[in-house]
Design a protein around this motif. Structure first.
Motif, PDB file in Angstrom:
ATOM      1  N   SER A  69     -30.774 -29.454   1.769  1.00 54.62           N
ATOM      2  CA  SER A  69     -31.298 -30.307   0.693  1.00 54.62           C
ATOM      3  C   SER A  69     -32.599 -29.700   0.184  1.00 54.62           C
ATOM      4  O   SER A  69     -33.566 -29.575   0.934  1.00 54.62           O
ATOM      5  CB  SER A  69     -31.545 -31.731   1.209  1.00 54.62           C
ATOM      6  OG  SER A  69     -30.352 -32.335   1.639  1.00 54.62           O
ATOM      7  N   GLN A  70     -32.640 -29.356  -1.093  1.00 55.54           N
ATOM      8  CA  GLN A  70     -33.806 -28.678  -1.637  1.00 55.54           C
ATOM      9  C   GLN A  70     -34.113 -29.192  -3.043  1.00 55.54           C
ATOM     10  O   GLN A  70     -33.205 -29.442  -3.836  1.00 55.54           O
ATOM     11  CB  GLN A  70     -33.580 -27.155  -1.687  1.00 55.54           C
ATOM     12  CG  GLN A  70     -33.328 -26.558  -0.312  1.00 55.54           C
ATOM     13  CD  GLN A  70     -33.244 -25.047  -0.324  1.00 55.54           C
ATOM     14  OE1 GLN A  70     -33.547 -24.409  -1.326  1.00 55.54           O
ATOM     15  NE2 GLN A  70     -32.852 -24.466   0.797  1.00 55.54           N
ATOM     16  N   GLN A  71     -35.400 -29.387  -3.296  1.00 60.37           N
ATOM     17  CA  GLN A  71     -35.877 -29.850  -4.600  1.00 60.37           C
ATOM     18  C   GLN A  71     -35.181 -31.151  -4.995  1.00 60.37           C
ATOM     19  O   GLN A  71     -34.461 -31.236  -5.992  1.00 60.37           O
ATOM     20  CB  GLN A  71     -35.670 -28.770  -5.665  1.00 60.37           C
ATOM     21  CG  GLN A  71     -36.257 -27.418  -5.324  1.00 60.37           C
ATOM     22  CD  GLN A  71     -37.719 -27.492  -4.897  1.00 60.37           C
ATOM     23  OE1 GLN A  71     -38.517 -28.193  -5.517  1.00 60.37           O
ATOM     24  NE2 GLN A  71     -38.092 -26.782  -3.830  1.00 60.37           N
ATOM     25  N   THR A  77     -29.255 -28.796  -4.569  1.00 60.33           N
ATOM     26  CA  THR A  77     -30.596 -28.564  -5.110  1.00 60.33           C
ATOM     27  C   THR A  77     -30.721 -29.183  -6.492  1.00 60.33           C
ATOM     28  O   THR A  77     -29.732 -29.306  -7.224  1.00 60.33           O
ATOM     29  CB  THR A  77     -30.892 -27.049  -5.175  1.00 60.33           C
ATOM     30  OG1 THR A  77     -32.234 -26.840  -5.613  1.00 60.33           O
ATOM     31  CG2 THR A  77     -29.950 -26.343  -6.125  1.00 60.33           C
ATOM     32  N   VAL A 118     -34.385 -27.298   4.839  1.00 60.75           N
ATOM     33  CA  VAL A 118     -34.641 -28.458   3.989  1.00 60.75           C
ATOM     34  C   VAL A 118     -36.051 -28.299   3.439  1.00 60.75           C
ATOM     35  O   VAL A 118     -37.005 -28.157   4.212  1.00 60.75           O
ATOM     36  CB  VAL A 118     -34.514 -29.771   4.780  1.00 60.75           C
ATOM     37  CG1 VAL A 118     -34.918 -30.957   3.914  1.00 60.75           C
ATOM     38  CG2 VAL A 118     -33.091 -29.941   5.305  1.00 60.75           C
ATOM     39  N   THR A 119     -36.194 -28.335   2.123  1.00 57.94           N
ATOM     40  CA  THR A 119     -37.520 -28.105   1.553  1.00 57.94           C
ATOM     41  C   THR A 119     -37.634 -28.724   0.173  1.00 57.94           C
ATOM     42  O   THR A 119     -36.642 -28.869  -0.546  1.00 57.94           O
ATOM     43  CB  THR A 119     -37.817 -26.584   1.469  1.00 57.94           C
ATOM     44  OG1 THR A 119     -39.154 -26.384   1.002  1.00 57.94           O
ATOM     45  CG2 THR A 119     -36.849 -25.875   0.560  1.00 57.94           C
ATOM     46  N   GLY A 120     -38.855 -29.133  -0.165  1.00 56.97           N
ATOM     47  CA  GLY A 120     -39.127 -29.628  -1.505  1.00 56.97           C
ATOM     48  C   GLY A 120     -38.579 -31.018  -1.771  1.00 56.97           C
ATOM     49  O   GLY A 120     -38.004 -31.268  -2.825  1.00 56.97           O
TER      50      GLY A 120
END
Length: 430
Positions: free
Chosen positions: A233-235, A211, A263-265
């Motif tokens: 996987s984030q930001q 992140t 998975v976001t951002g």
């Protein structure tokens, strides 16, 4: 430094620069003082690891420097392990690390060079990691049996918090070039990643379970995804990347393994893709586990002779192996199904269970090497939700520039200029 753990990435970079210019250093550990020969023939692994152990144990100042001067250093597997006593570790890679070309002299799994469990790490200096991967590519079993992970990646950052990686080159990796696993607040910028287009499974940068990752100003030429976002996987922010040859910039593939994290951002913008197999894509396995990817933004991207510039593929099945994997790992089969053939036929009909939502394709233009420039193939079980396509101009590099789009299990929202005219996919009733 102990009170600075929540500093943002830009502030963190300014702090490092200030410390370096202000001379706030501890000891400098030069690998030449430990007996490295840097002749490209002698094994320098032991001497280099001895230098690292002393550097990591030093508490002579807030910033400890570990220097690899110009020269060619033949080294086997290197694990630069932390935690270290100094508040920050500054690695100056000025020379070239050369991996053994003999596959019997490298680990069959993991990475060739690893930085692990370090807080406040910089790696820079203009140096190179030469994986000498040509022999490995010819023996890679991806196309024959789907077994791709049998060789080491060039460089892995594992459990790094507050990292800054700049001005290094990854050349001809045997597998992935650079991996970030379980990292937090790491910036990669002004890197060069280079391997030929026929180098199998040599993803440029792979991110997993990390992140606060910032990737900018990277030139990637490789044989697989230029950047791939794995589960967790984030930001992540990506900008100023040039990609090609390669397979494009990809989220996934997702849904293959139990316990995958959302998975976001993700934001990918101001990038150029040239002569790549795909453009920007999201890929998930059929017959998958349940998972989630959301809040994905692809903006201001230029495509030049790219196959399928915009792609959602929830039937991702490389090398024809997805049915077998699903059967052995994930599927719950009815008691009436007994033979392997029947199992595979049944599994082929099982859709992906990865839910995709809030995906935005905005201001994407250029040319495609195939007539289908936009393909949105979503899952029949969990149709895509809130996919927005705005201001796209993607023309087929042939047939007078005419291009088409394909959709399934999706009702995309559209606005602005749209070329090609966007299809409207059918969404099954709940």
């Amino acid at each position: 430094m102990a009170g600075c753990k929540n500093i943002t990435v830009p502030t963190m970079v300014l702090l490092w620069v200030s410390m370096c210019l202000g001379g706030v250093h501890g000891a400098n550990f030069d690998v030449r003082h430990y007996g490295t020969r840097a002749d490209g023939r002698s094994d320098d692994s032991g001497a280099m690891m001895n230098a690292w152990k002393d550097a990591c144990a030093s508490d002579a100042g807030p910033v400890t420097t570990f220097t690899i001067p110009p020269g060619n250093y033949l080294v086997g597997s290197l694990n630069f392990q932390g935690p270290c006593k100094a508040s920050s570790m500054n690695v100056q890679l000025q020379g070239t690390l050369v991996a053994p070309s003999d596959l019997n002299k490298v680990k069959s799994q993991g990475a060739w060079v690893i930085f692990q469990n370090i807080d406040w790490l910089t790696v820079s200096g203009g140096g190179t990691l030469d994986g000498q991967g040509a022999v490995a590519w010819s023996k890679n079993g991806c196309q024959r049996g789907g077994m791709c992970g049998s060789f080491p990646s060039n460089l892995e950052f594992s459990s790094i918090t507050n990292g800054f990686i700049e001005d290094i080159t990854s050349l001809n990796s045997k597998l992935f070039h650079i991996e970030l696993i379980n990292c937090k607040n790491v910036t990669l910028q002004q890197l060069t990643i280079n391997a030929p287009g026929n180098s199998l499974n040599t993803d440029g940068i792979h991110i997993g379970r990390s992140t606060g990752i910032n990737i900018t100003g990277i030139d990637i030429k490789t044989g697989d995804d230029c950047i791939s976002f794995g589960d967790g996987s984030q930001q992540v922010y990506v900008s100023g990347v040039t990609c090609g040859p390669g397979h494009g910039i990809s989220v996934g593939s997702l849904g293959k393994f139990q316990g995958e994290q959302p998975v976001t951002g993700l934001t990918v913008k101001n990038c150029t893709l040239t002569n790549t197999m795909n453009g920007v894509r999201v890929k998930t396995w059929p017959a998958s586990i349940s998972s989630l990817a959301s809040n994905l933004h692809f903006e201001d991207i230029k495509m030049m002779n790219v196959g399928t510039p915009i792609l959602i593929d929830q039937q991702y099945c490389p090398y024809g192996r997805c049915q077998l994997k699903a059967c052995s790992e994930h599927a719950i089969l009815p008691p009436s199904i007994h033979s392997h053939t029947e199992k595979f036929e049944f599994l082929f009909q099982v859709p992906s269970r990865v839910k995709l939502s809030d995906i935005f394709f905005t201001r994407i233009q250029g040319t495609s090497s195939t007539p289908v420039t936009v393909k949105l193939a979503c899952s029949a079980e969990v149709p895509c939700q809130n996919v927005q396509v705005s201001d796209i101009n993607l023309r087929y590099d042939g047939n007078d520039g005419n291009s088409t789009s394909l959709c399934s299990n999706i009702k995309p929202r559209t606005s602005g200029l749209l070329f090609p005219t966007l299809c409207t996919g059918e969404v099954p009733a709940p």
